[in-house]
Write a protein that holds these residues in place. Structure first.
Motif, mmCIF file in Angstrom:
data_model
loop_
_atom_site.group_PDB
_atom_site.id
_atom_site.type_symbol
_atom_site.label_atom_id
_atom_site.label_comp_id
_atom_site.label_asym_id
_atom_site.label_seq_id
_atom_site.Cartn_x
_atom_site.Cartn_y
_atom_site.Cartn_z
ATOM 1 N N GLN A 3 0.836 -1.192 0.000
ATOM 2 C CA GLN A 3 0.000 0.000 0.000
ATOM 3 C C GLN A 3 0.868 1.238 0.000
ATOM 4 O O GLN A 3 1.786 1.362 0.809
ATOM 5 C CB GLN A 3 -0.910 0.021 1.227
ATOM 6 C CG GLN A 3 -2.180 -0.778 1.071
ATOM 7 C CD GLN A 3 -3.166 -0.483 2.181
ATOM 8 O OE1 GLN A 3 -2.795 -0.462 3.341
ATOM 9 N NE2 GLN A 3 -4.405 -0.251 1.819
ATOM 10 N N VAL A 5 0.235 5.265 0.245
ATOM 11 C CA VAL A 5 -0.833 6.202 0.587
ATOM 12 C C VAL A 5 -0.307 7.621 0.482
ATOM 13 O O VAL A 5 0.536 8.038 1.274
ATOM 14 C CB VAL A 5 -1.382 5.931 1.994
ATOM 15 C CG1 VAL A 5 -2.502 6.913 2.316
ATOM 16 C CG2 VAL A 5 -1.856 4.489 2.108
ATOM 17 N N GLU A 6 -0.822 8.344 -0.509
ATOM 18 C CA GLU A 6 -0.401 9.733 -0.705
ATOM 19 C C GLU A 6 -1.269 10.675 0.126
ATOM 20 O O GLU A 6 -2.426 10.385 0.423
ATOM 21 C CB GLU A 6 -0.517 10.146 -2.178
ATOM 22 C CG GLU A 6 0.361 9.365 -3.123
ATOM 23 C CD GLU A 6 -0.418 8.413 -3.990
ATOM 24 O OE1 GLU A 6 0.017 8.118 -5.110
ATOM 25 O OE2 GLU A 6 -1.490 7.960 -3.529
ATOM 26 N N CYS A 22 4.064 10.340 0.693
ATOM 27 C CA CYS A 22 3.632 8.984 0.375
ATOM 28 C C CYS A 22 4.164 8.058 1.464
ATOM 29 O O CYS A 22 5.379 7.924 1.615
ATOM 30 C CB CYS A 22 4.161 8.576 -0.991
ATOM 31 S SG CYS A 22 3.875 6.840 -1.422
ATOM 32 N N TYR A 95 1.066 10.641 -8.574
ATOM 33 C CA TYR A 95 1.057 9.252 -8.125
ATOM 34 C C TYR A 95 2.411 8.878 -7.536
ATOM 35 O O TYR A 95 3.456 9.100 -8.157
ATOM 36 C CB TYR A 95 0.759 8.317 -9.286
ATOM 37 C CG TYR A 95 -0.625 8.457 -9.862
ATOM 38 C CD1 TYR A 95 -0.869 9.313 -10.923
ATOM 39 C CD2 TYR A 95 -1.691 7.732 -9.348
ATOM 40 C CE1 TYR A 95 -2.140 9.456 -11.455
ATOM 41 C CE2 TYR A 95 -2.971 7.855 -9.876
ATOM 42 C CZ TYR A 95 -3.177 8.723 -10.928
ATOM 43 O OH TYR A 95 -4.439 8.847 -11.451
ATOM 44 N N TYR A 113 4.443 -0.861 -8.112
ATOM 45 C CA TYR A 113 3.244 -0.516 -7.353
ATOM 46 C C TYR A 113 2.959 0.977 -7.466
ATOM 47 O O TYR A 113 3.888 1.800 -7.473
ATOM 48 C CB TYR A 113 3.410 -0.887 -5.877
ATOM 49 C CG TYR A 113 3.640 -2.355 -5.654
ATOM 50 C CD1 TYR A 113 4.912 -2.849 -5.384
ATOM 51 C CD2 TYR A 113 2.581 -3.259 -5.725
ATOM 52 C CE1 TYR A 113 5.131 -4.193 -5.195
ATOM 53 C CE2 TYR A 113 2.788 -4.610 -5.536
ATOM 54 C CZ TYR A 113 4.061 -5.072 -5.277
ATOM 55 O OH TYR A 113 4.271 -6.413 -5.093
ATOM 56 N N TRP A 114 1.663 1.289 -7.480
ATOM 57 C CA TRP A 114 1.200 2.671 -7.568
ATOM 58 C C TRP A 114 0.358 3.033 -6.349
ATOM 59 O O TRP A 114 -0.366 2.184 -5.797
ATOM 60 C CB TRP A 114 0.319 2.863 -8.805
ATOM 61 C CG TRP A 114 0.997 2.703 -10.119
ATOM 62 C CD1 TRP A 114 0.972 1.614 -10.924
ATOM 63 C CD2 TRP A 114 1.796 3.685 -10.796
ATOM 64 N NE1 TRP A 114 1.704 1.848 -12.073
ATOM 65 C CE2 TRP A 114 2.214 3.115 -12.018
ATOM 66 C CE3 TRP A 114 2.183 4.993 -10.507
ATOM 67 C CZ2 TRP A 114 3.017 3.803 -12.935
ATOM 68 C CZ3 TRP A 114 2.973 5.664 -11.417
ATOM 69 C CH2 TRP A 114 3.381 5.074 -12.612
ATOM 70 N N GLY A 115 0.444 4.309 -5.972
ATOM 71 C CA GLY A 115 -0.496 4.838 -5.001
ATOM 72 C C GLY A 115 -1.794 5.203 -5.699
ATOM 73 O O GLY A 115 -1.928 5.070 -6.920
ATOM 74 N N GLN A 116 -2.746 5.693 -4.922
ATOM 75 C CA GLN A 116 -4.059 6.006 -5.484
ATOM 76 C C GLN A 116 -4.096 7.374 -6.151
ATOM 77 O O GLN A 116 -5.029 7.664 -6.904
ATOM 78 C CB GLN A 116 -5.132 5.947 -4.385
ATOM 79 C CG GLN A 116 -5.268 7.190 -3.520
ATOM 80 C CD GLN A 116 -4.167 7.319 -2.476
ATOM 81 O OE1 GLN A 116 -3.290 6.459 -2.350
ATOM 82 N NE2 GLN A 116 -4.229 8.400 -1.702
ATOM 83 N N GLY A 117 -3.097 8.185 -5.893
ATOM 84 C CA GLY A 117 -3.017 9.504 -6.519
ATOM 85 C C GLY A 117 -3.568 10.603 -5.637
ATOM 86 O O GLY A 117 -4.499 10.382 -4.851
ATOM 87 N N THR A 118 -2.994 11.786 -5.772
ATOM 88 C CA THR A 118 -3.476 12.957 -5.062
ATOM 89 C C THR A 118 -3.499 14.136 -6.035
ATOM 90 O O THR A 118 -2.559 14.337 -6.799
ATOM 91 C CB THR A 118 -2.610 13.257 -3.821
ATOM 92 O OG1 THR A 118 -3.180 14.344 -3.087
ATOM 93 C CG2 THR A 118 -1.176 13.614 -4.187
#
Length: 124
Positions: A3, A5-6, A22, A95, A113-118
């Motif tokens: 996970q 998380v940004e 992040c 991201y 892996y990618w974060g969900q973006g902000t």
């Protein structure tokens, strides 16, 4: 499960500053290089910056050199993106990315892996 998380996105005026963060698990931070990509509406996702696993080597897109700074705090398992002198063209979803290899290549295909973006919005 990895996970990322940004946090820290928002609205800022042109010329202003913003810092996004992040947070990741300890396993990610001891294994992966970290980076940031961004995607503006109607455009492809593009590389912004990356930092090696140990934090020694950093990489920047030409468009952000001298304005953006990436750093990582391995004690907090967090990577930061400090953005100064923001321009309207910096508006995008940012991201967080974790990758074992090729952090300096800027190729999103190398991201594991990618974060969900902000969202970062710069008003002119």
């Amino acid at each position: 499960q990895v996970q990322l998380v940004e946090s820290g996105g928002g609205l800022v005026q042109a010329g202003g500053s913003l810092r996004v963060s992040c947070a990741a698990s300890e396993r990610v931070f001891t294994t992966y290089a970290m980076g940031w990509f961004r995607q503006a509406p109607g455009k492809e996702r593009e590389f912004v910056t990356g930092v090696s696993r140990g934090g020694v080597n950093t990489y920047y897109a030409d468009s952000v050199k001298g304005r953006f700074t990436i750093s990582r705090d391995n004690a907090k398992n967090t990577v930061y993106l400090q953005m100064n002198s923001l321009k309207s063209e910096d508006t995008a979803v940012y991201y967080c990315a974790a990758q074992r290899l090729g952090v300096g290549s800027g190729n999103p295909l190398h991201v594991d892996y990618w974060g969900q973006g902000t969202q970062v919005t710069v008003s002119s």
